[in-house]
Design a protein around this motif. Structure first.
Motif, PDB file in Angstrom:
ATOM      1  N   ALA A 219       0.675  -1.278  -0.203  1.00  0.00           N
ATOM      2  CA  ALA A 219       0.102  -0.030   0.000  1.00  0.00           C
ATOM      3  C   ALA A 219       0.919   1.014  -0.033  1.00  0.00           C
ATOM      4  O   ALA A 219       2.027   1.342   0.628  1.00  0.00           O
ATOM      5  CB  ALA A 219      -0.868  -0.127   0.982  1.00  0.00           C
ATOM      6  N   TRP A 220       0.582   2.340  -0.698  1.00  0.00           N
ATOM      7  CA  TRP A 220       1.118   3.537  -0.774  1.00  0.00           C
ATOM      8  C   TRP A 220       0.172   4.585  -1.046  1.00  0.00           C
ATOM      9  O   TRP A 220      -0.728   4.519  -1.596  1.00  0.00           O
ATOM     10  CB  TRP A 220       2.147   3.492  -2.010  1.00  0.00           C
ATOM     11  CG  TRP A 220       2.861   4.690  -2.239  1.00  0.00           C
ATOM     12  CD1 TRP A 220       3.821   5.342  -1.482  1.00  0.00           C
ATOM     13  CD2 TRP A 220       2.917   5.418  -3.494  1.00  0.00           C
ATOM     14  NE1 TRP A 220       4.318   6.403  -2.133  1.00  0.00           N
ATOM     15  CE2 TRP A 220       3.626   6.661  -3.088  1.00  0.00           C
ATOM     16  CE3 TRP A 220       2.027   5.577  -4.711  1.00  0.00           C
ATOM     17  CZ2 TRP A 220       3.954   7.580  -4.247  1.00  0.00           C
ATOM     18  CZ3 TRP A 220       2.365   6.487  -5.782  1.00  0.00           C
ATOM     19  CH2 TRP A 220       3.236   7.578  -5.409  1.00  0.00           C
ATOM     20  N   SER A 221       0.411   5.619  -0.172  1.00  0.00           N
ATOM     21  CA  SER A 221      -0.146   6.956  -0.247  1.00  0.00           C
ATOM     22  C   SER A 221       0.575   8.193  -0.693  1.00  0.00           C
ATOM     23  O   SER A 221       1.415   8.547   0.325  1.00  0.00           O
ATOM     24  CB  SER A 221      -1.002   7.170   1.086  1.00  0.00           C
ATOM     25  OG  SER A 221      -1.965   8.407   1.199  1.00  0.00           O
TER      26      SER A 221
ATOM     27  N   LEU B 103      -2.109  14.129  -1.252  1.00  0.00           N
ATOM     28  CA  LEU B 103      -3.246  13.675  -1.879  1.00  0.00           C
ATOM     29  C   LEU B 103      -4.286  13.010  -1.075  1.00  0.00           C
ATOM     30  O   LEU B 103      -5.290  12.964  -1.545  1.00  0.00           O
ATOM     31  CB  LEU B 103      -2.949  12.700  -3.371  1.00  0.00           C
ATOM     32  CG  LEU B 103      -2.081  13.604  -4.433  1.00  0.00           C
ATOM     33  CD1 LEU B 103      -1.891  12.666  -5.594  1.00  0.00           C
ATOM     34  CD2 LEU B 103      -2.926  14.708  -4.988  1.00  0.00           C
ATOM     35  N   GLY B 104      -3.717  12.002  -0.348  1.00  0.00           N
ATOM     36  CA  GLY B 104      -4.787  11.280   0.557  1.00  0.00           C
ATOM     37  C   GLY B 104      -5.417  10.326  -0.343  1.00  0.00           C
ATOM     38  O   GLY B 104      -6.653  10.075   0.042  1.00  0.00           O
ATOM     39  N   LEU B 105      -4.736   9.605  -1.186  1.00  0.00           N
ATOM     40  CA  LEU B 105      -5.077   8.640  -2.266  1.00  0.00           C
ATOM     41  C   LEU B 105      -4.641   7.436  -1.929  1.00  0.00           C
ATOM     42  O   LEU B 105      -3.583   7.123  -2.739  1.00  0.00           O
ATOM     43  CB  LEU B 105      -4.870   9.459  -3.598  1.00  0.00           C
ATOM     44  CG  LEU B 105      -5.616   8.642  -4.641  1.00  0.00           C
ATOM     45  CD1 LEU B 105      -7.067   8.876  -4.722  1.00  0.00           C
ATOM     46  CD2 LEU B 105      -5.119   9.125  -5.951  1.00  0.00           C
ATOM     47  N   PRO B 106      -5.015   6.621  -1.069  1.00  0.00           N
ATOM     48  CA  PRO B 106      -4.169   5.293  -0.931  1.00  0.00           C
ATOM     49  C   PRO B 106      -4.455   4.204  -2.135  1.00  0.00           C
ATOM     50  O   PRO B 106      -5.511   3.845  -2.543  1.00  0.00           O
ATOM     51  CB  PRO B 106      -4.936   4.745   0.083  1.00  0.00           C
ATOM     52  CG  PRO B 106      -5.808   5.669   0.947  1.00  0.00           C
ATOM     53  CD  PRO B 106      -5.867   6.837  -0.202  1.00  0.00           C
TER      54      PRO B 106
ATOM     55  N   GLN C 129     -10.708   6.837  -2.255  1.00  0.00           N
ATOM     56  CA  GLN C 129     -10.489   8.544  -2.178  1.00  0.00           C
ATOM     57  C   GLN C 129     -11.768   8.923  -0.989  1.00  0.00           C
ATOM     58  O   GLN C 129     -12.459   8.166  -1.301  1.00  0.00           O
ATOM     59  CB  GLN C 129     -10.787   9.007  -3.652  1.00  0.00           C
ATOM     60  CG  GLN C 129     -10.880  10.559  -3.173  1.00  0.00           C
ATOM     61  CD  GLN C 129      -9.611  11.206  -2.968  1.00  0.00           C
ATOM     62  OE1 GLN C 129      -8.598  11.033  -3.525  1.00  0.00           O
ATOM     63  NE2 GLN C 129      -9.793  11.970  -1.854  1.00  0.00           N
ATOM     64  N   ARG C 130     -11.130   9.679  -0.333  1.00  0.00           N
ATOM     65  CA  ARG C 130     -12.185  10.233   0.668  1.00  0.00           C
ATOM     66  C   ARG C 130     -12.858  11.345   0.016  1.00  0.00           C
ATOM     67  O   ARG C 130     -12.452  12.170  -0.648  1.00  0.00           O
ATOM     68  CB  ARG C 130     -11.536  11.009   2.065  1.00  0.00           C
ATOM     69  CG  ARG C 130     -12.692  11.618   2.868  1.00  0.00           C
ATOM     70  CD  ARG C 130     -11.920  12.372   3.876  1.00  0.00           C
ATOM     71  NE  ARG C 130     -11.772  11.579   5.118  1.00  0.00           N
ATOM     72  CZ  ARG C 130     -10.995  11.638   6.173  1.00  0.00           C
ATOM     73  NH1 ARG C 130     -10.197  12.643   6.110  1.00  0.00           N
ATOM     74  NH2 ARG C 130     -11.154  11.067   7.296  1.00  0.00           N
TER      75      ARG C 130
END
Length: 92
Positions: A14-16, A20-23, A44-45
């Motif tokens: 996993a990478w964020s 951006l807050g986009l895991p 995405q939140r």
């Protein structure tokens, strides 16, 4: 008897990227047959506790394609069952 033994390996990364807050996630697996599975996913939140996700599962392999066949493999059984999904999650 070598047909009694099964082997497998699995991985998840996993990478964020930064602010951006986009895991981004990538899961994968390899089992005897050989068969393999790859599962990318992105999330995405949208608002405070509501998230949207997009992902897929791709399964490939060689071997028998019917249950009960001694040479049946996971990838052989589900070779044509790839899946793409979209989802919403509420995490209060």
């Amino acid at each position: 008897d070598s047909s009694r033994w099964r082997w497998g390996a699995a991985a998840l990364t996993a990478w964020s990227p930064g602010a951006l807050g986009l895991p981004l996630e990538l899961s994968s697996g390899l089992v005897n047959g050989p068969s393999w599975l790859v599962g990318p996913r992105i999330e995405q939140r949208l608002i405070d506790a509501l998230y949207a996700e997009l992902g897929a599962y791709f399964i490939e392999g060689k071997g028998g394609t019917t249950f009960g066949n001694p040479s049946a493999t996971l990838g052989g059984l589900y070779d044509d069952a790839d899946l793409v999904y979209v989802g919403l999650k509420w995490l209060p």
